[in-house]
Motif scaffolding. Sequence first.
Motif, mmCIF file in Angstrom:
data_model
loop_
_atom_site.group_PDB
_atom_site.id
_atom_site.type_symbol
_atom_site.label_atom_id
_atom_site.label_comp_id
_atom_site.label_asym_id
_atom_site.label_seq_id
_atom_site.Cartn_x
_atom_site.Cartn_y
_atom_site.Cartn_z
ATOM 1 N N ASP A 5 -5.638 -2.769 -1.558
ATOM 2 C CA ASP A 5 -4.975 -2.930 -2.844
ATOM 3 C C ASP A 5 -5.634 -2.052 -3.903
ATOM 4 O O ASP A 5 -6.865 -2.007 -4.025
ATOM 5 C CB ASP A 5 -5.031 -4.390 -3.296
ATOM 6 C CG ASP A 5 -4.124 -5.289 -2.483
ATOM 7 O OD1 ASP A 5 -3.324 -4.762 -1.692
ATOM 8 O OD2 ASP A 5 -4.234 -6.527 -2.612
ATOM 9 N N ARG A 24 2.158 4.677 6.774
ATOM 10 C CA ARG A 24 2.838 3.378 6.760
ATOM 11 C C ARG A 24 1.840 2.226 6.875
ATOM 12 O O ARG A 24 1.991 1.195 6.207
ATOM 13 C CB ARG A 24 3.875 3.321 7.885
ATOM 14 C CG ARG A 24 5.080 4.235 7.650
ATOM 15 C CD ARG A 24 6.170 4.022 8.680
ATOM 16 N NE ARG A 24 5.778 4.498 10.001
ATOM 17 C CZ ARG A 24 5.960 5.752 10.437
ATOM 18 N NH1 ARG A 24 6.523 6.650 9.642
ATOM 19 N NH2 ARG A 24 5.606 6.107 11.652
ATOM 20 N N LYS A 32 -1.888 2.832 -2.301
ATOM 21 C CA LYS A 32 -0.968 3.810 -2.884
ATOM 22 C C LYS A 32 -1.168 5.091 -2.087
ATOM 23 O O LYS A 32 -2.263 5.671 -2.101
ATOM 24 C CB LYS A 32 -1.286 4.035 -4.363
ATOM 25 C CG LYS A 32 -1.076 2.792 -5.226
ATOM 26 C CD LYS A 32 -1.559 3.013 -6.654
ATOM 27 C CE LYS A 32 -3.081 3.048 -6.711
ATOM 28 N NZ LYS A 32 -3.570 3.170 -8.128
ATOM 29 N N GLN A 51 8.552 3.108 0.414
ATOM 30 C CA GLN A 51 9.078 2.501 -0.808
ATOM 31 C C GLN A 51 10.174 1.488 -0.491
ATOM 32 O O GLN A 51 10.245 0.410 -1.105
ATOM 33 C CB GLN A 51 9.601 3.591 -1.737
ATOM 34 C CG GLN A 51 8.516 4.488 -2.301
ATOM 35 C CD GLN A 51 9.064 5.735 -2.964
ATOM 36 O OE1 GLN A 51 10.280 5.906 -3.105
ATOM 37 N NE2 GLN A 51 8.178 6.632 -3.373
ATOM 38 N N ALA A 52 11.014 1.791 0.489
ATOM 39 C CA ALA A 52 12.081 0.869 0.878
ATOM 40 C C ALA A 52 11.533 -0.428 1.439
ATOM 41 O O ALA A 52 12.197 -1.479 1.378
ATOM 42 C CB ALA A 52 12.994 1.535 1.903
ATOM 43 N N SER A 53 10.314 -0.374 1.972
ATOM 44 C CA SER A 53 9.672 -1.570 2.520
ATOM 45 C C SER A 53 8.816 -2.291 1.492
ATOM 46 O O SER A 53 8.096 -3.240 1.834
ATOM 47 C CB SER A 53 8.800 -1.188 3.729
ATOM 48 O OG SER A 53 9.598 -0.633 4.757
ATOM 49 N N GLY A 54 8.863 -1.819 0.249
ATOM 50 C CA GLY A 54 8.117 -2.482 -0.817
ATOM 51 C C GLY A 54 6.743 -1.897 -1.075
ATOM 52 O O GLY A 54 5.978 -2.426 -1.886
ATOM 53 N N GLY A 55 6.398 -0.802 -0.404
ATOM 54 C CA GLY A 55 5.096 -0.184 -0.588
ATOM 55 C C GLY A 55 5.110 0.903 -1.649
ATOM 56 O O GLY A 55 6.153 1.232 -2.219
ATOM 57 N N GLN A 56 3.939 1.462 -1.906
ATOM 58 C CA GLN A 56 3.779 2.506 -2.905
ATOM 59 C C GLN A 56 3.412 3.821 -2.211
ATOM 60 O O GLN A 56 2.413 3.877 -1.499
ATOM 61 C CB GLN A 56 2.682 2.149 -3.900
ATOM 62 C CG GLN A 56 2.918 0.858 -4.660
ATOM 63 C CD GLN A 56 1.786 0.579 -5.639
ATOM 64 O OE1 GLN A 56 1.670 1.225 -6.678
ATOM 65 N NE2 GLN A 56 0.948 -0.382 -5.304
#
Length: 261
Positions: A5, A24, A32, A51-56
């Motif tokens: 994080d 990934r 990030k 990004q589609a999976s909620g990540g940065q």
Amino acid sequence: MSSFDNQTVIVTGGGGGIGGATCRRFAAAGAKVAVFDRDLGAAQKVADAIQASGGQAAAFPCDITDRAQVDAAVKTATEQLGPIDVLVNNAGWDVFKPFTKTSPDEWARLIAINLTGALHMHHAVLPGMVARSKEAGWRGARIVNIASDAARVGSSGEAVYAACKGGLVSFSKTLAREHARHGITVNVVCPGPTDTALFADYKEGAGNPEKLEEAFKRSIPLGRIGQPDDLPGAILFFASPDAAFVTGQVLSVSGGLTMNG
């Protein structure tokens, strides 16, 4: 899985098989991710999926053989995502021929991508890591270099590639010594035969891809060719707090092909 994080991670060759899998996995752990690749479309595809999976994640065009591009990409990534906590040097390229059939132009490209490119990345990122080591609450930074088992035991048809990766191993050990006092660790992961575009080229170069793949499977104790998702676990371990007291080490991820006592 360790948490990353609020940490910023650069992965070179992030649009490829091992690089994409590594991006990934870092994103799933909260990082990030700066996806560096000379093929911006491939890098953007990985970033979009994260990004589609909620990540940065963000994609950055970067030919690591071009120092100006490296400096620009590192500067932009730092501005967009924050100071670099983890650098994964994964980008690579190979040509599969007996050494006497290779040309000096091929040597130059192999060295530029597999060795000099990694030097560019270290030289661009390390000063920022060292400067931050003087700040209160410094938690250390991590560098993970992706070499190859060809560096450890050799590989027919990959003489110059093996030389470059062997140089990367020695370079990593030296930097581990130089920067231990800054709390920066430098470790190496050596993949064995892995189902990537590079391995597909290797098989084609051998002239009989199916026969070669079967020969590898027979020689690998675990009985299969590696997959890109087999590598991120080792990479994230070296980048994690669990490896805070580990530096200058080389880990083979090869299904037991190249066991070393």
